[in-house]
Design a protein around this motif. Structure first.
Motif, PDB file in Angstrom:
ATOM      1  N   PHE A   1     -78.559 -12.255  37.485  1.00 13.78           N
ATOM      2  CA  PHE A   1     -78.675 -12.659  36.091  1.00 13.78           C
ATOM      3  C   PHE A   1     -77.383 -13.341  35.636  1.00 13.78           C
ATOM      4  N   PRO A   2     -77.458 -14.170  34.590  1.00 16.02           N
ATOM      5  CA  PRO A   2     -76.217 -14.725  34.034  1.00 16.02           C
ATOM      6  C   PRO A   2     -75.276 -13.604  33.607  1.00 16.02           C
ATOM      7  N   ASP A   3     -73.987 -13.812  33.821  1.00 10.16           N
ATOM      8  CA  ASP A   3     -73.019 -12.757  33.518  1.00 10.16           C
ATOM      9  C   ASP A   3     -72.848 -12.534  32.019  1.00 10.16           C
ATOM     10  N   SER A   4     -73.102 -13.555  31.229  1.00 16.88           N
ATOM     11  CA  SER A   4     -72.885 -13.463  29.780  1.00 16.88           C
ATOM     12  C   SER A   4     -74.095 -14.049  29.073  1.00 16.88           C
ATOM     13  N   LEU A   5     -75.044 -13.174  28.717  1.00 15.33           N
ATOM     14  CA  LEU A   5     -76.350 -13.614  28.227  1.00 15.33           C
ATOM     15  C   LEU A   5     -76.787 -12.819  27.009  1.00 15.33           C
ATOM     16  N   GLY A   6     -77.226 -13.532  25.970  1.00 18.76           N
ATOM     17  CA  GLY A   6     -77.914 -12.933  24.834  1.00 18.76           C
ATOM     18  C   GLY A   6     -79.345 -13.429  24.842  1.00 18.76           C
ATOM     19  N   LEU A   7     -80.299 -12.529  24.651  1.00 17.33           N
ATOM     20  CA  LEU A   7     -81.680 -12.881  24.965  1.00 17.33           C
ATOM     21  C   LEU A   7     -82.674 -12.245  24.005  1.00 17.33           C
TER      22      LEU A   7
ATOM     23  N   ILE B   1     -81.873 -10.158  16.839  1.00 16.56           N
ATOM     24  CA  ILE B   1     -80.851 -11.210  16.825  1.00 16.56           C
ATOM     25  C   ILE B   1     -79.463 -10.589  16.983  1.00 16.56           C
ATOM     26  N   ALA B   2     -79.227  -9.483  16.291  1.00 13.70           N
ATOM     27  CA  ALA B   2     -77.921  -8.820  16.381  1.00 13.70           C
ATOM     28  C   ALA B   2     -77.600  -8.416  17.815  1.00 13.70           C
ATOM     29  N   GLN B   3     -78.593  -7.863  18.540  1.00 17.92           N
ATOM     30  CA  GLN B   3     -78.316  -7.465  19.924  1.00 17.92           C
ATOM     31  C   GLN B   3     -78.065  -8.676  20.808  1.00 17.92           C
TER      32      GLN B   3
END
Length: 216
Positions: free
Chosen positions: A74-80, A142-144
């Motif tokens: 997985f991408p190391d820095s991801l918001g999803l 959205i916050a997470q």
């Protein structure tokens, strides 16, 4: 701006059905991209591919130089946000985000509180998640997605279930994340979301991707 995500000739076949067909794209830092198309055209599947949640039948995807073509990569820095976020129903919003943040251990309570406040929620609200309205649940999602200040943010229908004030606030948050330098891809049926937030656009049709000038 630099290329952060690259998808090359990506094809995904599930049970004999091609859901993504020879998709190629590049995403850059600090840019918000819009993705649109009819239901079932492959938008969410493309986001899953970029998030490393599915593996290609053919082709490849890399994010920040990392190969995402194997399972558990997985991408190391991801918001999803893709479909429903799996929050714990009997925990508060703050408790939910603290649990999620503990997985990586990169941020503490101050950053979590800040993310909750940015989306218009009260971090000290003692209501548990299952008592939240649909709009509150969307704000918490959205916050997470933004709380760890990820380099890559993938948002599927980010303003779904929000009232007018909520839509304006979340659009502001997304713009701030792009200004921070994040790479953002938004899939939405809301034409105004895309035209307000995005500077480049992709159209999906039957698993195929087109680069387009705007939202038709």
């Amino acid at each position: 701006m630099s290329v952060t995500v690259e998808v090359k000739n990506y094809t995904k076949t599930i049970k004999g059905q091609t859901v993504l067909s020879n998709v190629t794209l590049q995403l850059e830092s600090g840019v918000c991209y819009g993705l649109y198309g009819h239901n079932g055209c492959g938008k969410s599947m493309l986001m899953r591919a970029i998030a490393g949640l599915i593996c290609p039948t053919e082709g490849c995807v890399t994010a920040f130089g990392k190969d995402l073509n194997n399972s558990n990569s997985f991408p190391d820095s991801l918001g999803l946000i893709i479909e429903n976020v799996g929050f714990w129903p009997y925990f508060t919003g703050l408790e939910n985000l603290k649990l999620l943040a503990s997985i990586k251990g990169e941020i503490g309570e101050p950053e979590i509180r800040d993310a909750i406040t940015r989306v218009g929620l009260d971090p000290d609200d003692r209501r548990v998640y299952h008592k939240y309205s649909l709009g509150m649940k969307q704000r918490l999602a959205i916050a997470q997605a933004i709380m760890e200040k990820p380099n890559l943010i993938l948002l599927d229908e980010p303003t779904n279930a929000l009232d007018e004030d909520g839509v304006s606030l979340i659009r502001k948050v997304v713009q701030e994340e792009a200004e921070r330098g994040a790479t953002i891809l938004i899939a939405s049926h809301n034409r105004e979301d895309l035209t307000t937030l995005c500077s480049q656009f992709f159209k999906m049709n039957a698993g195929k991707l087109q680069i387009v000038e705007g939202v038709a």
